[in-house]
Design an enzyme around this catalytic site. Sequence first.
Site, short mmCIF file in Angstrom:
data_model
loop_
_atom_site.label_atom_id
_atom_site.label_comp_id
_atom_site.label_asym_id
_atom_site.label_seq_id
_atom_site.Cartn_x
_atom_site.Cartn_y
_atom_site.Cartn_z
N HIS A 134 0.83 -1.20 0.00
CA HIS A 134 0.00 0.00 0.00
C HIS A 134 0.87 1.26 0.00
CE1 HIS A 134 -2.98 3.02 1.02
NE2 HIS A 134 -2.15 3.43 1.96
N GLU A 182 -5.81 9.44 -0.09
CA GLU A 182 -6.17 8.02 -0.03
C GLU A 182 -7.25 7.61 -1.03
OE1 GLU A 182 -4.51 5.81 1.45
OE2 GLU A 182 -3.48 6.78 3.13
N SER A 201 -4.10 0.66 -4.43
CA SER A 201 -3.51 -0.57 -3.90
C SER A 201 -4.57 -1.62 -3.60
CB SER A 201 -2.67 -0.27 -2.65
OG SER A 201 -3.49 0.25 -1.61
CO CO Z 1 -2.17 5.30 2.89
#
Ligand code: CO
Length: 295
Positions: A134, A182, A201
């Site tokens: 990630h 994010e 991710s």
């Molecule tokens: Co992050």
Amino acid sequence: MTTPQRVEHQQTDKGSVPVYTTGVVEQPWDSYSETDHEVWRTLFRRQQAQLGQQACREFLDATAAMGMGETGIPRFSELNAILQATTGWQIIGVEGLLPELVFFEHLANRRFPVTWWIRRPEQLDYLSEPDVFHDLYGHVPLLMNPVFADYMRAYGQGGLRAHGFGPEALAQLTRLYWYTVEFGLIDTADGLRIYGAGILSSKGECDYSLNSPAPNRIGFDLQRVMRTRYRIDTYQKTYFVIDSFQQLFEATFADFEPVYVQLKGLEAIPAGSVLDSDHVFHRGSGEGWLADGDI
Ligand code: CO
Ligand code: PHE
């Protein structure tokens, strides 16, 4: 530097958020097993295969320019040489999530903390905390983009300042990070594309964020985003769409003190709401949404 050590969750003043040791660790590259590298390769190939049509151009170009890894877990030192020369950012190794202030301090100094360990093979699809896949695959490529790199640095500085304004300001700033860094989407000539690391991710959320009828897709507006609650345990109910990284930088460049004053005491907006004032790209059907759990 302290010795890397995989430690179990420690509960802290932040409640249920797992926080690890706060020190910077050297990436123990030689200690990765063949299984660890295979997990990286599997995740990497899987994401690359679908992101060609789904991630923003800046991300795809940067991933290629960094030579990020078909062969296995990249060495932080190799990525750092390229990053340093491009935008002056550095990756530092950490055990996991950091306390807020420590995190802000790193960003303000152009250091991006990257968790050194990788998930186990049985955790390919879901992990409740960031690992090296990630952090590296999702976050690091965009640090090659000068505008985004400046945004991240300014965010760190803003975080340090927000501390002086109290917990409400910090929560608002955290929502901004969540819905941009994010889970952000960007509008391009080819349609909506992904730039948020939490989506990039995740195998399932890439397609969901762009193509599912369920979630809202709403134009980015600073104060709107800072008031919007979010979910940490399911796909997002709402994604916010920027026009460009320049727009994001310009919207956040000014001093936030008047913004915090203006937002003070205003009720937060539930994660799935659509307001009359929203620029709606897509109004979510709400299918599959759980009724609770926004934070
Ligand atoms: Co992050
Ligand atoms: N301009 C913000 C402040 O004065 C800092 C900031 C920049 C916050 C970029 C978020 C993103 O606090």
